[in-house]
Design a protein around this motif. Structure first.
Motif, PDB file in Angstrom:
ATOM      1  N   ALA A  62       0.808  -1.231   0.000  1.00 30.68           N
ATOM      2  CA  ALA A  62       0.000   0.000   0.000  1.00 30.68           C
ATOM      3  C   ALA A  62       0.837   1.276   0.000  1.00 30.68           C
ATOM      4  N   SER A  63       2.154   1.139   0.019  1.00 33.08           N
ATOM      5  CA  SER A  63       2.982   2.342   0.214  1.00 33.08           C
ATOM      6  C   SER A  63       3.199   3.147  -1.054  1.00 33.08           C
ATOM      7  N   THR A  64       2.957   2.548  -2.212  1.00 27.83           N
ATOM      8  CA  THR A  64       3.235   3.260  -3.467  1.00 27.83           C
ATOM      9  C   THR A  64       2.527   2.561  -4.639  1.00 27.83           C
ATOM     10  N   GLY A  65       2.611   3.159  -5.816  1.00 22.99           N
ATOM     11  CA  GLY A  65       2.132   2.519  -7.042  1.00 22.99           C
ATOM     12  C   GLY A  65       0.651   2.163  -7.034  1.00 22.99           C
ATOM     13  N   ILE A  66       0.344   0.971  -7.524  1.00 18.10           N
ATOM     14  CA  ILE A  66      -1.053   0.536  -7.647  1.00 18.10           C
ATOM     15  C   ILE A  66      -1.697   0.463  -6.256  1.00 18.10           C
ATOM     16  N   GLY A  67      -0.929  -0.001  -5.256  1.00 15.67           N
ATOM     17  CA  GLY A  67      -1.460  -0.121  -3.894  1.00 15.67           C
ATOM     18  C   GLY A  67      -1.846   1.232  -3.320  1.00 15.67           C
TER      19      GLY A  67
ATOM     20  N   ALA B 176       3.044  -2.640   4.152  1.00  9.49           N
ATOM     21  CA  ALA B 176       4.235  -2.661   3.282  1.00  9.49           C
ATOM     22  C   ALA B 176       5.406  -2.526   4.253  1.00  9.49           C
ATOM     23  N   ARG B 177       6.638  -2.452   3.740  1.00  9.95           N
ATOM     24  CA  ARG B 177       7.764  -2.331   4.665  1.00  9.95           C
ATOM     25  C   ARG B 177       8.032  -0.889   5.084  1.00  9.95           C
ATOM     26  N   ASN B 178       7.802   0.052   4.177  1.00  5.14           N
ATOM     27  CA  ASN B 178       8.184   1.440   4.427  1.00  5.14           C
ATOM     28  C   ASN B 178       7.121   2.177   5.255  1.00  5.14           C
TER      29      ASN B 178
ATOM     30  N   ASP C 131       6.586  -7.043   6.387  1.00  5.55           N
ATOM     31  CA  ASP C 131       7.360  -7.645   5.301  1.00  5.55           C
ATOM     32  C   ASP C 131       6.651  -8.944   4.959  1.00  5.55           C
ATOM     33  N   VAL C 132       6.036  -9.021   3.794  1.00  5.40           N
ATOM     34  CA  VAL C 132       5.203 -10.195   3.495  1.00  5.40           C
ATOM     35  C   VAL C 132       6.013 -11.473   3.299  1.00  5.40           C
ATOM     36  N   THR C 133       7.332 -11.365   3.203  1.00  9.05           N
ATOM     37  CA  THR C 133       8.137 -12.587   3.093  1.00  9.05           C
ATOM     38  C   THR C 133       8.306 -13.260   4.462  1.00  9.05           C
TER      39      THR C 133
ATOM     40  N   ASN D 160      -4.162  -8.840  -1.935  1.00  7.72           N
ATOM     41  CA  ASN D 160      -2.745  -9.238  -1.999  1.00  7.72           C
ATOM     42  C   ASN D 160      -2.117  -8.520  -3.190  1.00  7.72           C
ATOM     43  N   ASN D 161      -1.525  -7.375  -2.903  1.00 11.93           N
ATOM     44  CA  ASN D 161      -0.996  -6.540  -3.995  1.00 11.93           C
ATOM     45  C   ASN D 161       0.526  -6.394  -3.947  1.00 11.93           C
ATOM     46  N   ALA D 162       1.143  -6.644  -2.783  1.00 11.64           N
ATOM     47  CA  ALA D 162       2.606  -6.465  -2.681  1.00 11.64           C
ATOM     48  C   ALA D 162       3.298  -7.324  -3.732  1.00 11.64           C
TER      49      ALA D 162
ATOM     50  N   GLY E 107      11.723 -15.600 -13.400  1.00 10.22           N
ATOM     51  CA  GLY E 107      11.403 -15.825 -11.984  1.00 10.22           C
ATOM     52  C   GLY E 107      10.123 -15.131 -11.564  1.00 10.22           C
ATOM     53  N   TYR E 108       9.868 -13.949 -12.109  1.00 10.91           N
ATOM     54  CA  TYR E 108       8.643 -13.199 -11.807  1.00 10.91           C
ATOM     55  C   TYR E 108       7.438 -13.934 -12.376  1.00 10.91           C
ATOM     56  N   SER E 109       7.570 -14.356 -13.641  1.00 16.20           N
ATOM     57  CA  SER E 109       6.467 -15.063 -14.284  1.00 16.20           C
ATOM     58  C   SER E 109       6.168 -16.361 -13.532  1.00 16.20           C
TER      59      SER E 109
ATOM     60  N   PHE F 135       1.389  -3.855 -18.632  1.00 15.84           N
ATOM     61  CA  PHE F 135       2.291  -2.814 -18.126  1.00 15.84           C
ATOM     62  C   PHE F 135       1.499  -1.683 -17.450  1.00 15.84           C
ATOM     63  N   VAL F 136       1.939  -1.297 -16.262  1.00 13.43           N
ATOM     64  CA  VAL F 136       1.330  -0.184 -15.525  1.00 13.43           C
ATOM     65  C   VAL F 136       2.449   0.777 -15.119  1.00 13.43           C
ATOM     66  N   ALA F 137       2.172   2.065 -15.230  1.00 21.64           N
ATOM     67  CA  ALA F 137       3.179   3.068 -14.832  1.00 21.64           C
ATOM     68  C   ALA F 137       3.245   3.135 -13.304  1.00 21.64           C
ATOM     69  N   SER F 138       4.367   2.723 -12.750  1.00 18.74           N
ATOM     70  CA  SER F 138       4.611   2.789 -11.302  1.00 18.74           C
ATOM     71  C   SER F 138       6.127   2.684 -11.147  1.00 18.74           C
ATOM     72  N   GLY F 139       6.574   2.716  -9.899  1.00 21.37           N
ATOM     73  CA  GLY F 139       8.016   2.594  -9.676  1.00 21.37           C
ATOM     74  C   GLY F 139       8.513   1.150  -9.772  1.00 21.37           C
ATOM     75  N   MET F 140       7.583   0.219 -10.053  1.00 26.24           N
ATOM     76  CA  MET F 140       7.971  -1.200  -9.991  1.00 26.24           C
ATOM     77  C   MET F 140       9.104  -1.552 -10.952  1.00 26.24           C
ATOM     78  N   HIS F 141       9.073  -0.951 -12.128  1.00 30.26           N
ATOM     79  CA  HIS F 141      10.068  -1.332 -13.139  1.00 30.26           C
ATOM     80  C   HIS F 141      11.460  -0.828 -12.754  1.00 30.26           C
ATOM     81  N   THR F 142      11.513   0.356 -12.154  1.00 33.98           N
ATOM     82  CA  THR F 142      12.791   0.896 -11.660  1.00 33.98           C
ATOM     83  C   THR F 142      13.327   0.026 -10.513  1.00 33.98           C
ATOM     84  N   ARG F 143      12.384  -0.512  -9.710  1.00 32.27           N
ATOM     85  CA  ARG F 143      12.769  -1.356  -8.570  1.00 32.27           C
ATOM     86  C   ARG F 143      13.009  -2.816  -8.961  1.00 32.27           C
ATOM     87  N   SER F 144      12.659  -3.180 -10.214  1.00 27.45           N
ATOM     88  CA  SER F 144      12.825  -4.574 -10.645  1.00 27.45           C
ATOM     89  C   SER F 144      14.258  -5.040 -10.436  1.00 27.45           C
TER      90      SER F 144
HETATM   91  N1  LIG Z   1       3.513  -2.088 -12.614  1.00 28.57           N
HETATM   92  C1  LIG Z   1       3.264  -3.053 -13.477  1.00 28.57           C
HETATM   93  O1  LIG Z   1       3.582  -2.938 -14.688  1.00 28.57           O
HETATM   94  C2  LIG Z   1       2.565  -4.290 -13.030  1.00 28.57           C
HETATM   95  C3  LIG Z   1       2.084  -5.167 -14.017  1.00 28.57           C
HETATM   96  C4  LIG Z   1       1.463  -6.339 -13.621  1.00 28.57           C
HETATM   97  C5  LIG Z   1       1.317  -6.631 -12.291  1.00 28.57           C
HETATM   98  N2  LIG Z   1       1.791  -5.767 -11.350  1.00 28.57           N
HETATM   99  C6  LIG Z   1       1.648  -6.159  -9.942  1.00 28.57           C
HETATM  100  O2  LIG Z   1       0.951  -5.148  -9.256  1.00 28.57           O
HETATM  101  C7  LIG Z   1       1.345  -5.153  -7.876  1.00 28.57           C
HETATM  102  C8  LIG Z   1       1.713  -3.733  -7.458  1.00 28.57           C
HETATM  103  O3  LIG Z   1       2.809  -3.335  -8.255  1.00 28.57           O
HETATM  104  P1  LIG Z   1       3.212  -1.806  -8.485  1.00 28.57           P
HETATM  105  O4  LIG Z   1       3.366  -1.619  -9.934  1.00 28.57           O
HETATM  106  O5  LIG Z   1       2.335  -0.907  -7.710  1.00 28.57           O
HETATM  107  O6  LIG Z   1       4.691  -1.866  -7.870  1.00 28.57           O
HETATM  108  P2  LIG Z   1       5.438  -0.886  -6.842  1.00 28.57           P
HETATM  109  O7  LIG Z   1       5.121   0.520  -7.180  1.00 28.57           O
HETATM  110  O8  LIG Z   1       6.869  -1.325  -6.855  1.00 28.57           O
HETATM  111  O9  LIG Z   1       4.780  -1.257  -5.455  1.00 28.57           O
HETATM  112  C9  LIG Z   1       5.026  -2.507  -4.863  1.00 28.57           C
HETATM  113  C10 LIG Z   1       4.477  -2.498  -3.453  1.00 28.57           C
HETATM  114  O10 LIG Z   1       4.802  -3.746  -2.849  1.00 28.57           O
HETATM  115  C11 LIG Z   1       5.441  -3.510  -1.610  1.00 28.57           C
HETATM  116  N3  LIG Z   1       6.389  -4.569  -1.294  1.00 28.57           N
HETATM  117  C12 LIG Z   1       7.469  -4.992  -2.016  1.00 28.57           C
HETATM  118  N4  LIG Z   1       8.125  -5.952  -1.347  1.00 28.57           N
HETATM  119  C13 LIG Z   1       7.458  -6.143  -0.178  1.00 28.57           C
HETATM  120  C14 LIG Z   1       7.642  -6.984   0.940  1.00 28.57           C
HETATM  121  N5  LIG Z   1       8.662  -7.839   1.021  1.00 28.57           N
HETATM  122  N6  LIG Z   1       6.765  -6.898   1.970  1.00 28.57           N
HETATM  123  C15 LIG Z   1       5.730  -6.029   1.915  1.00 28.57           C
HETATM  124  N7  LIG Z   1       5.490  -5.220   0.887  1.00 28.57           N
HETATM  125  C16 LIG Z   1       6.353  -5.268  -0.152  1.00 28.57           C
HETATM  126  C17 LIG Z   1       6.139  -2.161  -1.783  1.00 28.57           C
HETATM  127  O11 LIG Z   1       6.309  -1.500  -0.533  1.00 28.57           O
HETATM  128  P3  LIG Z   1       7.649  -1.479   0.358  1.00 28.57           P
HETATM  129  O12 LIG Z   1       8.804  -1.352  -0.578  1.00 28.57           O
HETATM  130  O13 LIG Z   1       7.415  -0.296   1.243  1.00 28.57           O
HETATM  131  O14 LIG Z   1       7.645  -2.758   1.116  1.00 28.57           O
HETATM  132  C18 LIG Z   1       5.086  -1.415  -2.593  1.00 28.57           C
HETATM  133  O15 LIG Z   1       4.110  -0.875  -1.744  1.00 28.57           O
HETATM  134  C19 LIG Z   1       2.506  -6.143  -7.776  1.00 28.57           C
HETATM  135  O16 LIG Z   1       2.038  -7.371  -7.278  1.00 28.57           O
HETATM  136  C20 LIG Z   1       2.958  -6.301  -9.211  1.00 28.57           C
HETATM  137  O17 LIG Z   1       3.588  -7.541  -9.439  1.00 28.57           O
HETATM  138  C21 LIG Z   1       2.396  -4.615 -11.680  1.00 28.57           C
END
Ligand SMILES: NC(=O)c1ccc[n+]([C@@H]2O[C@H](COP(=O)([O-])OP(=O)(O)OC[C@H]3O[C@@H](n4cnc5c(N)ncnc54)[C@H](OP(=O)(O)O)[C@@H]3O)[C@@H](O)[C@H]2O)c1
Length: 266
Positions: A13-18, A36-38, A62-64, A88-90, A153-155, A186-195
């Motif tokens: 929930a800390s960023t992006g789609i969440g 989320a962790r942050n 930390d969901v792990t 379940n979005n993390a 690994g993601y897939s 594909f969704v615009a968020s920080g996820m790709h930079t964090r990949s």
């Molecule tokens: N963006 C895309 O293109 C895309 C496409 C398809 C599916 N998705 C899926 O959509 C979901 C949200 O992605 P997003 O694009 O919003 O990515 P994001 O901006 O990177 O956000 C990911 C979120 O997950 C949290 N997270 C990561 N590791 C965690 C951990 N160990 N424990 C708890 N929380 C954790 C992060 O918070 P903290 O770092 O604070 O823990 C952050 O709030 C993900 O499941 C992703 O796989 C995204």
């Protein structure tokens, strides 16, 4: 306003789609639990949620870590008394060819965040969701349904989520609990930079054409509507919808679509 006073546990929930999900659910008057962790970012999201008309409890998680997930659910019930919805979005992604991976621990970690994290939270929330005939939402990916180069690994982790939640849906149907699986493209968020890159560290830049892909806000709108309607699955792009059928008759063409999408970054 399907989520008015609805107790929603939301991971990632800390960023992006969440974050977008949290804002939009708050506008409907949801009672949120933000995980989320942050913690600092979560507090900022919570403050915005309260501004928008929702309640919000922050539970750094930390969901792990299984104990964190158990505590997340326990703290939710202590605060609100019940649970209506678990989202379940993390998640965490990768951007590297398998042959370039320097440490296989990266792929193990992707499985822990995307699959095990969702499974732990669901395990501890399920008894409460059965009482309320609630909703489970799993944010998977198009990568849960097709192979994507640079995402082995993601897939795999998203395919694991898909298999888990498809099976669980059948088990919990009689208890009135719905399972909605979202498959964003594909969704615009920080996820790709964090990949994770080949060295196991965040890539540090976004190779996608962000102005040509779905926004996090649009993705959140589709998820909330689909969850409200207790939809089975949410496929979010025309190519993914088309790809489902094409895979049955010409799977090689689906491989090409996936390859081109990664090369073009859109
Ligand atoms: N963006 C895309 O293109 C895309 C496409 C398809 C599916 N998705 C899926 O959509 C979901 C949200 O992605 P997003 O694009 O919003 O990515 P994001 O901006 O990177 O956000 C990911 C979120 O997950 C949290 N997270 C990561 N590791 C965690 C951990 N160990 N424990 C708890 N929380 C954790 C992060 O918070 P903290 O770092 O604070 O823990 C952050 O709030 C993900 O499941 C992703 O796989 C995204």
């Amino acid at each position: 306003m399907d989520f008015k006073k609805n107790v929603v546990v939301l991971t990632g929930a800390s960023t992006g789609i969440g974050e977008a999900l949290a804002h939009q659910l708050a506008e409907q008057g949801a009672w949120l639990v933000l995980a989320a962790r942050n913690a600092e970012k979560l507090e900022a999201v919570a403050a915005e949620c309260r501004e928008r008309g929702g309640r919000a409890l922050v539970v750094p998680t930390d969901v792990t870590i299984e104990d964190d997930c158990r505590e997340l659910i326990e703290r939710t019930v202590a605060e609100y008394g019940h649970i209506d919805t678990l989202i379940n979005n993390a998640g965490l992604s990768m951007w590297m060819k398998f042959e370039d991976v320097e440490d296989l621990a990266s792929l193990e970690y992707l499985m822990r965040v995307n699959y095990f994290g969702s499974m732990y939270c669901t395990y501890y929330a399920l008894p409460y969701l059965k009482i309320t005939r609630g909703r489970i939402v799993a944010v998977a990916s198009v990568a849960a349904r097709a192979g994507i180069p640079t995402r082995t690994g993601y897939s795999a982790a998203k395919h694991a989520m898909d298999g888990f939640f498809e099976s669980l849906r059948i088990e919990v149907a009689d208890a009135g609990v719905s399972v909605t699986i979202a498959y964003p493209d594909f969704v615009a968020s920080g996820m790709h930079t964090r990949s994770l890159g080949a060295d196991g560290k965040p890539l540090g830049h976004n190779p996608l054409q962000v102005d040509k892909i779905m926004t996090s806000e649009e993705c959140a709108r589709i998820i909330i509507k689909g969850a409200a309607e207790r939809k089975r699955q949410l496929i979010m792009s025309n190519r993914a919808r088309f790809g489902q059928w094409l895979k049955l008759i010409a799977p090689g063409m689906v491989d090409n679509i996936a390859k081109k999408a990664i090369e073009k970054g859109k």
